[in-house]
Design an enzyme around this catalytic site. Sequence first.
Site, PDB file in Angstrom:
ATOM      1  N   GLY A  13      -6.490 -47.347  -6.596  1.00  0.00           N
ATOM      2  CA  GLY A  13      -7.048 -48.496  -5.905  1.00  0.00           C
ATOM      3  C   GLY A  13      -8.557 -48.570  -6.050  1.00  0.00           C
ATOM      4  CB  SER A  14     -11.083 -50.108  -3.854  1.00  0.00           C
ATOM      5  OG  SER A  14     -10.490 -51.395  -3.891  1.00  0.00           O
ATOM      6  CB  THR A  15     -11.109 -44.362  -4.916  1.00  0.00           C
ATOM      7  OG1 THR A  15      -9.895 -44.256  -5.662  1.00  0.00           O
ATOM      8  CG2 THR A  15     -10.792 -44.319  -3.427  1.00  0.00           C
TER       9      THR A  15
END
Length: 483
Positions: free
Chosen positions: A211-213
């Site tokens: 995801g956004s990591t």
Amino acid sequence: MNKTIRRASVFTLLLVLALLVRATWVQFYEGQALAEDKDNRRNAIEQYALPLGNIIVGGDTVTGSARTTGGDLKYKRTYTDGSLYAAVTGFSSQVYGATQLEGVYQQLLDGTDTRLKNPLDTVTGKRSDPGDVITTIDPAVQKAAYEALGDKKGAAVALDPETGKILGVVSTPSYDPSAISTSDSEAWEKLTKDADKPMTNRALRQPLPPGSTFKLVVAAAALEDGLYSSVDEKTDSENPYTLPGTTTPLANESKSAPCENATIRVALQYSCNNVFGKMAVDLGQDKLKAMAEKFGFNDTSQDVPVRAYTSVYPSDMDKSSTALTGIGQFDVTATPLQMAMVSAAIANGGKLVTPHMVSKISDADGNTLEDYDDETESKEIVSSSTAEQLQSAMRTVVEDGTGTNARISGATVGGKTGTAQHGENNSKTPYAWFTSYAKDDSSGKEVAVAVLVEQSDAARSEVSGNGLAAPVAAAMMRAALED
């Protein structure tokens, strides 16, 4: 000698020679294979004839050996706080083999490693006293992660950015390796058929969409490439951003977030999908892949020393798929170890030190056979300037953005949240991620972590990196800095 006798003699000689050749082949070529055959009972009898060496955490042994009652296997493996350390030790079973550190160092722990032999042992063939495995695991960090994850399905990893030492490796739900030390088929069947897969090491061996990591990797690539000179330079990012070649907009979690043409700092602060989707397309998949691989993605031989599963950045994509990789979706996958490595490299001025969870191995007298702390390598992933800028932007995420639950009193903390889609059309509960670093304001001591919550009791609407994963990260970082 008549012809019949001569022929019979030659035939007999040939038979003898054939038998000698066969015996030699079995002894010198097939003998090793037969000795190592998992079904050879003699191996187990020899291995468990004496107490095994131990795995050591924080100066204390977390393994042991106990005398059995009856049977031809005299000892069995025991574990102290088995569920707490299962993702580190693995198991050593009389029937089911050995995994994790138990498997990697099996010969050291059972005394058959040739490095343990003295000259007299070599002559007499006597089995040497077993050696020990001294880990880098910090018991306080390990316990903090295990308790913070609780009954959630997930995993966590903590690293010392400066040394590469792995301070914690936790996977939940866990299991007690003592339950399968012997031939308890009922316990084995229960564990292997459990839908929650407690024997899977989620921290090292289960890559999932980050995801956004993963936006940290994209931002690093953009700064290193010169696409943007600073985390505070405005980007060229329309909002909404339509995936190339489609009519599908790449939506942001918050419709009110200031994501149009946002700077990298603001885009990380509010986790703007439009910015990083567009950035990925502007960079192109080759540059993104190159940066991901510098951080450790696509490494098929990452040993810590347990072999970690490969974290993947894909190839041969169209532009719409490339845009999705920019937000850690499509076919991008990562282990918690991998995402901890991303934060560790950023925290360490752009340099990644080889992660390892064994400090050294020793013989029965405590003499060091190999010191892994002295064998670490450091490589530059990004420049110190890029690392400093990303550190600053990650601090904004924690201080004023989506990662406020990772704040720690007396420490400087930077992080990045992630909520990764799961299932077709995001039909299943999303994965909650958080990766971060912390630096003690007084001592300067540092730690980097990554946390994945795969499933919890939280309502779907409450699943977020800040809500579920960041508190676990905070507990781990606090334990590491206070230790």
